[in-house]
Structures are given as C-alpha cells and as structure tokens.
Motif scaffolding. Structure first.
Motif, PDB file in Angstrom:
ATOM      1  N   PRO A 199      -9.095  -8.199  40.777  1.00  0.00           N
ATOM      2  CA  PRO A 199      -8.467  -7.134  41.216  1.00  0.00           C
ATOM      3  C   PRO A 199      -9.136  -5.902  41.646  1.00  0.00           C
ATOM      4  CG  PRO A 199      -8.129  -7.357  38.722  1.00  0.00           C
ATOM      5  CD  PRO A 199      -8.901  -8.656  39.352  1.00  0.00           C
ATOM      6  N   ASP A 200     -10.395  -5.739  41.171  1.00  0.00           N
ATOM      7  CA  ASP A 200     -11.205  -4.522  41.574  1.00  0.00           C
ATOM      8  C   ASP A 200     -12.008  -4.870  42.857  1.00  0.00           C
ATOM      9  OD1 ASP A 200     -10.401  -3.026  39.258  1.00  0.00           O
ATOM     10  OD2 ASP A 200     -11.869  -3.934  38.150  1.00  0.00           O
ATOM     11  N   PHE A 201     -11.781  -6.210  43.348  1.00  0.00           N
ATOM     12  CA  PHE A 201     -12.744  -6.204  44.555  1.00  0.00           C
ATOM     13  C   PHE A 201     -12.125  -5.419  45.683  1.00  0.00           C
ATOM     14  CE2 PHE A 201     -13.109  -9.519  48.167  1.00  0.00           C
ATOM     15  CZ  PHE A 201     -14.518  -9.114  48.632  1.00  0.00           C
ATOM     16  N   ASN A 202     -13.264  -4.725  46.318  1.00  0.00           N
ATOM     17  CA  ASN A 202     -12.830  -3.729  47.322  1.00  0.00           C
ATOM     18  C   ASN A 202     -13.131  -4.235  49.016  1.00  0.00           C
ATOM     19  OD1 ASN A 202     -11.699  -1.620  48.714  1.00  0.00           O
ATOM     20  ND2 ASN A 202     -13.628  -0.186  48.297  1.00  0.00           N
ATOM     21  N   LEU A 203     -12.369  -4.838  49.608  1.00  0.00           N
ATOM     22  CA  LEU A 203     -12.712  -5.392  50.933  1.00  0.00           C
ATOM     23  C   LEU A 203     -11.491  -4.852  51.868  1.00  0.00           C
ATOM     24  CD1 LEU A 203     -14.491  -7.243  52.751  1.00  0.00           C
ATOM     25  CD2 LEU A 203     -12.921  -9.133  52.304  1.00  0.00           C
ATOM     26  N   THR A 204     -11.973  -4.391  53.021  1.00  0.00           N
ATOM     27  CA  THR A 204     -10.925  -3.901  54.075  1.00  0.00           C
ATOM     28  C   THR A 204     -11.455  -4.864  55.211  1.00  0.00           C
ATOM     29  OG1 THR A 204     -10.946  -1.753  53.486  1.00  0.00           O
ATOM     30  CG2 THR A 204     -10.088  -2.346  55.693  1.00  0.00           C
ATOM     31  N   ILE A 205     -10.077  -5.784  55.909  1.00  0.00           N
ATOM     32  CA  ILE A 205     -10.217  -6.517  56.744  1.00  0.00           C
ATOM     33  C   ILE A 205      -9.741  -5.897  58.043  1.00  0.00           C
ATOM     34  CG2 ILE A 205      -9.887  -8.903  57.780  1.00  0.00           C
ATOM     35  CD1 ILE A 205      -9.511  -9.828  54.676  1.00  0.00           C
ATOM     36  N   ILE A 206     -10.196  -5.848  59.103  1.00  0.00           N
ATOM     37  CA  ILE A 206      -9.809  -5.189  60.290  1.00  0.00           C
ATOM     38  C   ILE A 206      -9.584  -5.985  61.280  1.00  0.00           C
ATOM     39  CG2 ILE A 206     -10.326  -3.171  62.063  1.00  0.00           C
ATOM     40  CD1 ILE A 206     -11.795  -1.930  59.761  1.00  0.00           C
ATOM     41  N   ASP A 207      -8.433  -6.296  61.923  1.00  0.00           N
ATOM     42  CA  ASP A 207      -8.150  -7.140  63.226  1.00  0.00           C
ATOM     43  C   ASP A 207      -8.665  -6.131  64.363  1.00  0.00           C
ATOM     44  OD1 ASP A 207      -7.260  -8.228  65.299  1.00  0.00           O
ATOM     45  OD2 ASP A 207      -5.019  -8.128  64.700  1.00  0.00           O
ATOM     46  N   SER A 208      -9.615  -6.348  64.801  1.00  0.00           N
ATOM     47  CA  SER A 208     -10.228  -5.296  65.902  1.00  0.00           C
ATOM     48  C   SER A 208      -9.488  -5.424  67.315  1.00  0.00           C
ATOM     49  CB  SER A 208     -11.657  -5.950  66.179  1.00  0.00           C
ATOM     50  OG  SER A 208     -11.685  -7.037  67.004  1.00  0.00           O
ATOM     51  N   LYS A 209      -8.573  -6.547  67.516  1.00  0.00           N
ATOM     52  CA  LYS A 209      -7.895  -6.767  68.597  1.00  0.00           C
ATOM     53  C   LYS A 209      -8.796  -6.846  69.812  1.00  0.00           C
ATOM     54  CE  LYS A 209      -3.531  -4.856  66.844  1.00  0.00           C
ATOM     55  NZ  LYS A 209      -2.447  -3.951  66.927  1.00  0.00           N
ATOM     56  N   CYS A 210     -10.217  -7.010  69.427  1.00  0.00           N
ATOM     57  CA  CYS A 210     -11.056  -7.182  70.640  1.00  0.00           C
ATOM     58  C   CYS A 210     -11.839  -8.507  70.500  1.00  0.00           C
ATOM     59  CB  CYS A 210     -12.139  -6.022  70.308  1.00  0.00           C
ATOM     60  SG  CYS A 210     -11.786  -4.413  70.416  1.00  0.00           S
ATOM     61  N   ALA A 211     -12.515  -8.816  71.710  1.00  0.00           N
ATOM     62  CA  ALA A 211     -13.105 -10.146  71.745  1.00  0.00           C
ATOM     63  C   ALA A 211     -14.400  -9.735  72.293  1.00  0.00           C
ATOM     64  CB  ALA A 211     -12.429 -10.796  72.888  1.00  0.00           C
ATOM     65  N   SER A 212     -15.530 -10.576  71.787  1.00  0.00           N
ATOM     66  CA  SER A 212     -16.613 -10.586  72.440  1.00  0.00           C
ATOM     67  C   SER A 212     -17.580  -9.192  71.971  1.00  0.00           C
ATOM     68  CB  SER A 212     -16.994 -10.866  73.919  1.00  0.00           C
ATOM     69  OG  SER A 212     -18.181 -11.079  74.320  1.00  0.00           O
ATOM     70  N   LEU A 213     -18.374  -8.658  72.860  1.00  0.00           N
ATOM     71  CA  LEU A 213     -19.092  -7.622  72.783  1.00  0.00           C
ATOM     72  C   LEU A 213     -18.076  -6.370  72.288  1.00  0.00           C
ATOM     73  CD1 LEU A 213     -21.714  -6.456  71.996  1.00  0.00           C
ATOM     74  CD2 LEU A 213     -22.119  -6.175  74.721  1.00  0.00           C
ATOM     75  N   GLY A 214     -16.593  -6.339  72.794  1.00  0.00           N
ATOM     76  CA  GLY A 214     -15.692  -5.331  72.465  1.00  0.00           C
ATOM     77  C   GLY A 214     -15.853  -5.204  70.751  1.00  0.00           C
ATOM     78  N   CYS A 215     -15.703  -6.130  70.326  1.00  0.00           N
ATOM     79  CA  CYS A 215     -15.870  -6.328  68.876  1.00  0.00           C
ATOM     80  C   CYS A 215     -17.211  -5.996  68.340  1.00  0.00           C
ATOM     81  CB  CYS A 215     -15.269  -7.867  68.344  1.00  0.00           C
ATOM     82  SG  CYS A 215     -15.484  -7.944  66.515  1.00  0.00           S
ATOM     83  N   GLY A 216     -18.307  -6.375  68.984  1.00  0.00           N
ATOM     84  CA  GLY A 216     -19.509  -6.095  68.722  1.00  0.00           C
ATOM     85  C   GLY A 216     -20.038  -4.922  68.654  1.00  0.00           C
ATOM     86  N   LEU A 217     -19.273  -4.223  69.552  1.00  0.00           N
ATOM     87  CA  LEU A 217     -19.843  -2.597  69.640  1.00  0.00           C
ATOM     88  C   LEU A 217     -19.128  -2.068  68.412  1.00  0.00           C
ATOM     89  CD1 LEU A 217     -19.189  -1.702  73.484  1.00  0.00           C
ATOM     90  CD2 LEU A 217     -21.338  -1.911  72.085  1.00  0.00           C
ATOM     91  N   ILE A 218     -18.111  -2.316  67.949  1.00  0.00           N
ATOM     92  CA  ILE A 218     -17.406  -1.916  66.709  1.00  0.00           C
ATOM     93  C   ILE A 218     -18.266  -2.050  65.571  1.00  0.00           C
ATOM     94  CG2 ILE A 218     -15.334  -1.665  65.210  1.00  0.00           C
ATOM     95  CD1 ILE A 218     -13.705  -2.627  67.850  1.00  0.00           C
TER      96      ILE A 218
END
Length: 290
Positions: A113-132
């Motif tokens: 329960p203490d595991f801290n992970l945020t999962i972000i849906d970038s809504k991006c593809a390819s290098l659009g996601c890569g730049l983030i």
C-alpha cells in the motif's frame, strides 16, 4: 545500477532511442510486434528497419500491448525497494497498454500500500510522448519532487501538437485508418494526407498534393498552432526517411528559429501501422510558466 531520485518509466511507443533510455536509467516496457509468426519486443529484439523492409515486401506486421506480467514484476520490484516512479504511457486511445498498467499497479498496490507510482496517459504518440519523457528525466536528474514532475508531464501532455504524414496511404488503409478508395486515389495523384492527434486519437486535417507543398503547409500549421519556438524543442520522427526529416529540420530552423530540433526514428510498433516514409512533427501550443 544508478537510480534516479524519481524513477521514470515509459514504453516503446515513445520512440526514444534505446541508448538514451539506457544512459538515463529509464525503465522501458516494450510493446510487441508479430512478424512471420514470430513475436518480437519492440526496440529490444527487432529493428524498425526490418519491419519497414517487411512492409515494403507486402507483409503486414501485427502489434500488441505490453505484457501484464512485465508490469507486475517491475512494479513489485520497485515496491520492494521503496522506489517512487512516474510512468509516462503511450496514448490510451491508440493502445491498451495504459489501462493494463493501471490494472497491474492496483494489484501491486493492494499488497504494497505504500508503493508510490503515478501512471500518466500522455495522449501522445511517438516522439510526442518521448519529449515528455525527456523533460521528466531532466527534472528527475535535477532533483525535482514527484509532484512537480507529474504536474509538468501532465501540462506537456495537454499541449503537445502532432502533425504527420505518410508516404503511402495504403499503409493506413490496411490499418483501417483511411478507406481503400482514398488510398488508391491518393497514390494516383501524389496526394499526401496531413494528420494530427487530438485527445489521443488520430484525426485527418487535409490532403495536399506534392511533397514541397506539404512541407510548406506543415510550417504554416506550426505557425498557427505553436508558440515561441525559439524557447522550445521541436521533435521530428521518421520511418526510414532521414533525408526528409533533415529537410524538415532545416525548414523549421529557417522559418521558426526553434531552440532545438531533435530527430529520432519511428519504432516498430508505430511504424507497423504508419509504414515507411512517415514523417511526424511534435511541438507545444503553450509553454509552461517556469
């Protein structure tokens, strides 16, 4: 292994080079490509050029999302070592990978329960996601807090523009992206589609006849949608067409005076759907305040 204060995770839909991910200790979740009845891990066990050559010879590769087991093992390992993490995922509108990651995270969270992970849906593809991903890595290297990195990544995800075109409409037709009649007509008349991504989905903008007109039109649209290019990094990804990518880079530098223009090759999963000759441009329509 050197660990960043906040571990950055991504999948192969980001189209960043493997050497960059390794050098910056970014955890990679490879999507999968099925070619000749054999399954490969995108970026790890097959090169995109192999896929493009297969497509040129008439083969149609299939793709699938990241293995749930891989997510579970990686998340569990992080939880056991009390690591904070931020996973910047390929658009949920283009792959089920984001939803699978969330599901496996919830399972691991029940046990730890203490595991801290945020999962972000970038809504991006390819290098659009890569730049983030690159910006998240920079912030993590600078010692930024988890919440600060998440806030910046969400901002960039909301303001990342995608413009892209394909060499042959037939490739998109096979993937159900355009009609076969449109593809046939496009090939006859040298008509190139200009598309973008809106809220994570593929959306056509217009069709343009001829490569030179298309490249000039891309610059026009960038001027309409982008801001302060002298303060931002523009991304270009290409599918086995470095020559056009370099021409586009020169045009962007001349016309828009971008602070930086970075070029990467489109990976196997995205390339399986777009085909060789694809050129994609990524930039921001708003810059963060700091």
């Amino acid at each position: 292994m050197i660990l960043l204060p906040v571990r950055i995770l991504t999948d192969s839909g980001c189209d960043l080079p493997l050497h960059y991910l390794e050098e910056n200790h970014v955890t990679l979740f490879p999507l999968k490509v099925l070619l000749n009845n054999q399954e490969y891990e995108d970026l790890l066990t097959i090169e995109s050029k192999t896929i493009f050559n297969a497509i040129r010879s008439g083969q149609v590769p299939k793709t699938s999302q990241v293995s749930p087991v891989l997510f579970e093992e990686s998340f569990t390992d992080m939880a056991l070592h009390n690591e904070d993490g931020i996973y910047i995922a390929f658009s949920s509108q283009l792959s089920g990978t984001y939803q699978t990651a969330v599901m496996m995270y919830e399972q691991v969270k029940e046990k730890y329960p203490d595991f801290n992970l945020t999962i972000i849906d970038s809504k991006c593809a390819s290098l659009g996601c890569g730049l983030i991903v690159r910006e998240a890595v920079r912030l993590s290297n600078d010692g930024a807090a988890h919440e600060e990195i998440v806030k910046r990544a969400n901002f960039l995800s909301s303001h990342m523009e995608h413009l892209f075109t394909v060499e042959d409409l037939d490739y998109l037709a096979k993937g159900g992206r355009v009609s076969k009649a449109s593809a046939f007509l496009g090939g006859l008349l040298n008509i190139k589609p200009l598309l973008n991504v809106e809220d994570g989905k593929l959306v056509p903008i217009e069709k343009i006849r001829g490569k030179k007109k298309l490249m000039n039109r891309i610059i026009e649209v960038m001027k309409e949608r982008g801001v302060r290019f002298e303060e931002q990094t523009v991304g270009i990804s290409h599918a086995d067409d470095e020559k056009t990518a370099l021409e586009m880079k020169q045009l962007i530098q001349t016309e828009l005076h971008a602070k930086e223009v970075t070029i990467t090759e489109i990976g196997g999963v995205i390339g399986s759907h777009t085909g060789p000759g694809t050129i994609a441009i990524f930039f921001l329509n708003e810059l963060p305040s700091n």
